[in-house]
Design a protein around this motif. Structure first.
Motif, short mmCIF file in Angstrom:
data_model
loop_
_atom_site.label_atom_id
_atom_site.label_comp_id
_atom_site.label_asym_id
_atom_site.label_seq_id
_atom_site.Cartn_x
_atom_site.Cartn_y
_atom_site.Cartn_z
N THR A 105 0.83 -1.21 0.00
CA THR A 105 0.00 0.00 0.00
C THR A 105 0.87 1.25 0.00
OG1 THR A 105 -1.80 -1.16 1.12
CG2 THR A 105 -1.81 1.25 1.25
N LYS A 137 -7.31 -5.03 -1.89
CA LYS A 137 -7.33 -4.00 -0.85
C LYS A 137 -6.26 -2.93 -1.10
CE LYS A 137 -7.20 -3.48 4.15
NZ LYS A 137 -7.03 -4.15 5.45
N GLU A 140 -7.60 -0.74 -3.98
CA GLU A 140 -8.74 0.08 -3.55
C GLU A 140 -8.31 1.16 -2.56
OE1 GLU A 140 -11.54 -2.94 -2.34
OE2 GLU A 140 -11.87 -3.55 -4.43
N ASN A 141 -7.38 0.83 -1.66
CA ASN A 141 -6.89 1.82 -0.69
C ASN A 141 -6.09 2.93 -1.36
OD1 ASN A 141 -8.07 0.54 1.48
ND2 ASN A 141 -6.20 -0.50 2.14
#
Length: 170
Positions: A105, A137, A140-141
């Motif tokens: 991320t 995730k 999307e984050n």
């Protein structure tokens, strides 16, 4: 943990080779195997030189994610630059011992920050498998939007999977 991005350089060859060997089995659970030749240093190094050349031509950008002591803990690639629609495809991989810690991320966010200040890239596509919730995730984050799921399964290292497509736009 503090991480930083570095553009791929020929001087990274040996440490990147060891990173790939150490994580081969883990990566093969999520992406196609690169074949035995890839894991011979001479072949690996020749491919790395090709990537550096591709990067110097502005066709792709290859990043290494390094920890605070300079150890490679991941890779992020922007490949297949398309001049007509100002887009690239994103790919990434994080070492097994660093997965689940938010490194992907953070790394993707840093790449997007870098891309945001470039005029030539307006859109980034990415894909993952339907069962790779962690990768979904990460995307999307970082502001990627779900586009579609392929209705047909593809064979990934002997396992049938569906691919999910995402897109990020400035």
């Amino acid at each position: 943990m503090e991480v930083s991005l570095h553009r791929l350089q020929e001087s990274d060859s040996e440490s990147l080779f060891h990173f790939e060997i150490a994580n081969r089995v883990y990566f093969n659970k999520m992406v196609p195997d690169r074949g035995e030749d890839y894991y011979k240093f001479e072949t690996f190094n020749a491919k790395l030189v090709q990537l550096i050349n591709e990067q110097s031509l502005g066709l792709s950008t290859f990043y290494l994610i390094k920890d605070e002591i300079g150890t490679i803990i991941g890779r992020i690639n922007l490949v297949d630059f398309n001049h007509s629609n100002e887009s690239v495809e994103l790919g990434y991989r994080i070492s097994e011992d660093q997965s689940g810690k938010g490194i992907a991320t953070l790394g993707v966010k840093q790449v997007l920050d870098d891309v945001y200040h470039q005029d030539k890239i307006k859109h980034i596509s990415a894909r993952t498998t339907k069962d790779n919730l962690a990768s979904q995730k990460v995307l999307e984050n970082n502001g990627f939007t779900y586009l579609s799921t392929d209705p047909d399964e593809v064979l990934l290292n002997g396992v049938k999977v569906n691919l999910i497509h995402y897109r990020w736009s400035k």
